[in-house]
Design a protein around this motif. Structure first.
Motif, PDB file in Angstrom:
ATOM      1  N   GLY A 229       0.814  -1.209   0.000  1.00 45.24           N
ATOM      2  CA  GLY A 229       0.000   0.000   0.000  1.00 45.24           C
ATOM      3  C   GLY A 229       0.843   1.252   0.000  1.00 45.24           C
ATOM      4  N   ASP A 230       1.947   1.247   0.774  1.00 47.37           N
ATOM      5  CA  ASP A 230       2.850   2.404   0.785  1.00 47.37           C
ATOM      6  C   ASP A 230       3.422   2.670  -0.606  1.00 47.37           C
ATOM      7  N   LEU A 231       3.867   1.612  -1.281  1.00 48.89           N
ATOM      8  CA  LEU A 231       4.457   1.794  -2.616  1.00 48.89           C
ATOM      9  C   LEU A 231       3.430   2.347  -3.599  1.00 48.89           C
ATOM     10  N   ALA A 232       2.205   1.825  -3.550  1.00 44.05           N
ATOM     11  CA  ALA A 232       1.166   2.311  -4.458  1.00 44.05           C
ATOM     12  C   ALA A 232       0.846   3.776  -4.187  1.00 44.05           C
ATOM     13  N   GLU A 233       0.795   4.171  -2.922  1.00 47.06           N
ATOM     14  CA  GLU A 233       0.446   5.552  -2.591  1.00 47.06           C
ATOM     15  C   GLU A 233       1.604   6.504  -2.876  1.00 47.06           C
ATOM     16  N   ILE A 234       2.844   6.032  -2.744  1.00 45.40           N
ATOM     17  CA  ILE A 234       3.988   6.853  -3.146  1.00 45.40           C
ATOM     18  C   ILE A 234       3.959   7.093  -4.654  1.00 45.40           C
ATOM     19  N   ALA A 235       3.627   6.043  -5.413  1.00 48.71           N
ATOM     20  CA  ALA A 235       3.520   6.206  -6.869  1.00 48.71           C
ATOM     21  C   ALA A 235       2.428   7.207  -7.226  1.00 48.71           C
ATOM     22  N   LEU A 236       1.324   7.187  -6.480  1.00 48.90           N
ATOM     23  CA  LEU A 236       0.242   8.138  -6.737  1.00 48.90           C
ATOM     24  C   LEU A 236       0.684   9.562  -6.412  1.00 48.90           C
ATOM     25  N   ALA A 237       1.413   9.736  -5.317  1.00 49.70           N
ATOM     26  CA  ALA A 237       1.911  11.065  -4.952  1.00 49.70           C
ATOM     27  C   ALA A 237       2.890  11.586  -6.003  1.00 49.70           C
ATOM     28  N   LEU A 238       3.781  10.736  -6.478  1.00 51.11           N
ATOM     29  CA  LEU A 238       4.734  11.152  -7.514  1.00 51.11           C
ATOM     30  C   LEU A 238       4.004  11.522  -8.802  1.00 51.11           C
ATOM     31  N   THR A 239       2.957  10.776  -9.113  1.00 54.43           N
ATOM     32  CA  THR A 239       2.161  11.103 -10.298  1.00 54.43           C
ATOM     33  C   THR A 239       1.545  12.490 -10.168  1.00 54.43           C
ATOM     34  N   LEU A 240       0.998  12.787  -9.002  1.00 57.29           N
ATOM     35  CA  LEU A 240       0.407  14.105  -8.777  1.00 57.29           C
ATOM     36  C   LEU A 240       1.448  15.208  -8.932  1.00 57.29           C
ATOM     37  N   LEU A 241       2.609  15.032  -8.324  1.00 58.71           N
ATOM     38  CA  LEU A 241       3.620  16.085  -8.335  1.00 58.71           C
ATOM     39  C   LEU A 241       4.248  16.286  -9.707  1.00 58.71           C
ATOM     40  N   THR A 242       4.345  15.216 -10.496  1.00 64.88           N
ATOM     41  CA  THR A 242       4.988  15.345 -11.812  1.00 64.88           C
ATOM     42  C   THR A 242       4.034  15.785 -12.909  1.00 64.88           C
ATOM     43  N   THR A 243       2.725  15.635 -12.698  1.00 63.45           N
ATOM     44  CA  THR A 243       1.772  16.023 -13.745  1.00 63.45           C
ATOM     45  C   THR A 243       1.015  17.299 -13.417  1.00 63.45           C
ATOM     46  N   TRP A 244       1.172  17.818 -12.207  1.00 64.18           N
ATOM     47  CA  TRP A 244       0.421  19.005 -11.816  1.00 64.18           C
ATOM     48  C   TRP A 244       0.873  20.214 -12.615  1.00 64.18           C
ATOM     49  N   ARG A 245      -0.088  21.017 -13.023  1.00 63.09           N
ATOM     50  CA  ARG A 245       0.176  22.301 -13.664  1.00 63.09           C
ATOM     51  C   ARG A 245      -0.722  23.343 -13.013  1.00 63.09           C
ATOM     52  N   PRO A 246      -0.294  24.611 -12.967  1.00 63.40           N
ATOM     53  CA  PRO A 246      -1.156  25.638 -12.361  1.00 63.40           C
ATOM     54  C   PRO A 246      -2.505  25.700 -13.055  1.00 63.40           C
ATOM     55  N   GLU A 247      -3.560  25.917 -12.269  1.00 62.88           N
ATOM     56  CA  GLU A 247      -4.901  25.999 -12.827  1.00 62.88           C
ATOM     57  C   GLU A 247      -5.077  27.320 -13.566  1.00 62.88           C
ATOM     58  N   ARG A 248      -5.874  27.288 -14.616  1.00 64.97           N
ATOM     59  CA  ARG A 248      -6.193  28.486 -15.376  1.00 64.97           C
ATOM     60  C   ARG A 248      -7.524  29.023 -14.887  1.00 64.97           C
ATOM     61  N   LYS A 249      -7.523  30.243 -14.378  1.00 67.33           N
ATOM     62  CA  LYS A 249      -8.744  30.808 -13.808  1.00 67.33           C
ATOM     63  C   LYS A 249      -9.810  30.947 -14.879  1.00 67.33           C
ATOM     64  N   GLY A 250     -11.053  30.683 -14.453  1.00 65.55           N
ATOM     65  CA  GLY A 250     -12.181  30.861 -15.358  1.00 65.55           C
ATOM     66  C   GLY A 250     -12.549  29.617 -16.131  1.00 65.55           C
ATOM     67  N   THR A 251     -11.787  28.531 -15.992  1.00 64.53           N
ATOM     68  CA  THR A 251     -12.152  27.301 -16.689  1.00 64.53           C
ATOM     69  C   THR A 251     -13.003  26.453 -15.770  1.00 64.53           C
ATOM     70  N   PHE A 252     -13.969  25.779 -16.372  1.00 65.19           N
ATOM     71  CA  PHE A 252     -14.849  24.932 -15.566  1.00 65.19           C
ATOM     72  C   PHE A 252     -14.197  23.605 -15.249  1.00 65.19           C
ATOM     73  N   LEU A 253     -13.603  22.995 -16.252  1.00 63.99           N
ATOM     74  CA  LEU A 253     -12.952  21.703 -16.055  1.00 63.99           C
ATOM     75  C   LEU A 253     -11.475  21.969 -15.885  1.00 63.99           C
ATOM     76  N   THR A 254     -10.942  21.752 -14.700  1.00 64.58           N
ATOM     77  CA  THR A 254      -9.564  22.096 -14.423  1.00 64.58           C
ATOM     78  C   THR A 254      -8.738  20.838 -14.312  1.00 64.58           C
ATOM     79  N   HIS A 255      -7.625  20.794 -14.993  1.00 66.25           N
ATOM     80  CA  HIS A 255      -6.727  19.658 -14.993  1.00 66.25           C
ATOM     81  C   HIS A 255      -5.489  20.051 -15.763  1.00 66.25           C
ATOM     82  N   PRO A 256      -4.426  19.244 -15.769  1.00 67.18           N
ATOM     83  CA  PRO A 256      -3.226  19.597 -16.500  1.00 67.18           C
ATOM     84  C   PRO A 256      -3.515  19.864 -17.969  1.00 67.18           C
ATOM     85  N   VAL A 257      -2.856  20.860 -18.531  1.00 68.85           N
ATOM     86  CA  VAL A 257      -3.046  21.218 -19.928  1.00 68.85           C
ATOM     87  C   VAL A 257      -2.089  20.419 -20.782  1.00 68.85           C
TER      88      VAL A 257
END
Length: 321
Positions: A229-257
């Motif tokens: 479980g630790d390994l799976a959750e570390i992989a999920l955290a790394l995925t979040l940190l490596t794919t995150w991009r700043p949100e663009r204000k005014g968009t309804f659906l927000t996610h990495p561009v």
């Protein structure tokens, strides 16, 4: 071995093994369709991620269960590792690129529903995943699954769906309702790590859990839950940190561009990614420059612009390629 614990031996996966295979072939057909002449393409790594997720799901469903440790491996594969691969394949974005404009707009309207926004919050996923584990192992529910094939498969379905929801709510690239901020998602993920670890320690010590298994088998399952479980959750955290991009204000659906900004259309049309968008009050689509809009002109950067008062074609999600 407790006779009740041997009940899992008679549970054959049967048609359930066809589910990941069918899902992957549908996904692959949609991805190949994007590579036809005139298509906008689809990233190979998305297809590979979905294929790995489908493969892990098949392994988890087909794994022979001869004890509690094997059951713990099943939970790890079906509820944690397979969802990570499936979610990283961005199937909703691929669906938006595949369906026609009418169905695309209907899907976007569905994603706008307030109930879905509440369901997609990471705290909801946390309650369904970690809370579901406590309910399973600290009550007679797990004991009941040993003698009821229907309940056994229903628990697997819960593992999969709650795992998909939690994974997407933390680090999913697909579009959806306004997402929780990254610090909130990291805090919820930390709570999931702590919850898994606490349950594994209770299980290792044989305290408060209702699992009819020999002590050695119980400790082996707890070890899988703790470290896996630790390994799976570390992989999920790394995925979040490596794919995150700043949100663009005014968009309804927000996610990495990915291939362009996901533009919301205030007039009720579906969001549009990149490309050119007809602008009300102008005579030509916007192509990376400036275009007339209602009430004047505005510069447009990157080939997309908000559409004022009207629909717009669905070109797909805004997933980062």
């Amino acid at each position: 071995m407790n006779p009740a614990h041997a009940g899992h031996h008679g549970f054959a996966p049967g048609p359930a093994l066809l589910v990941p295979l069918v899902l992957f072939w549908i996904y692959l057909a949609a991805a190949l369709r994007q590579r036809r002449p005139g298509g906008i393409g689809w990233p190979h790594r998305r297809t590979a991620a979905f294929g790995v997720g489908a493969g892990l799901l098949a392994v988890g469903l087909g794994l022979p269960v001869g004890g509690f440790a094997a059951h713990a491996w099943q939970h790890l594969l079906v509820g944690m590792l397979a969802p990570l691969g499936l979610v990283l394949g961005a199937p909703v974005t691929l669906l938006l690129r595949t369906v026609d404009r009418r169905r695309g707009r209907a899907l976007v309207r569905l994603l706008r529903r307030p109930a879905l926004a509440a369901l997609s919050h990471p705290a909801t996923g946390l309650a369904l995943t970690v809370g579901g584990l406590y309910l399973l192992y600290l009550t007679p529910l797990y004991r009941a699954t040993l003698t009821s094939p229907a309940l056994h498969h229903l628990v697997h379905l819960h593992f999969l769906l709650s795992g998909l929801l939690f994974t997407w709510s933390v680090a999913g690239p697909d579009p959806g309702p306004r997402r929780a901020r990254v610090p909130v998602r990291l805090v919820v993920l930390g709570a999931a790590v702590a919850g898994h670890a606490a349950l594994a320690q209770l299980m290792y010590a044989g305290l408060a859990v209702d699992v009819p298994a020999p002590p050695d088998d119980l400790r082996a399952g707890a070890t899988v839950m703790y470290y896996g479980g630790d390994l799976a959750e570390i992989a999920l955290a790394l995925t979040l940190l490596t794919t995150w991009r700043p949100e663009r204000k005014g968009t309804f659906l927000t996610h990495p561009v990915e291939e362009g900004p996901l533009v919301n259309t205030p007039g009720g049309g579906a969001p549009v990614v990149g490309g050119s968008v007809p602008v009300v009050g102008g005579s030509a689509p916007v192509v990376g420059g400036s275009a007339p809009v209602v009430g004047g002109s505005a510069p447009v950067v990157g080939g997309s612009a908000p559409v004022v008062g009207g629909g717009a074609p669905v070109v797909g999600g805004g997933v980062r390629a």
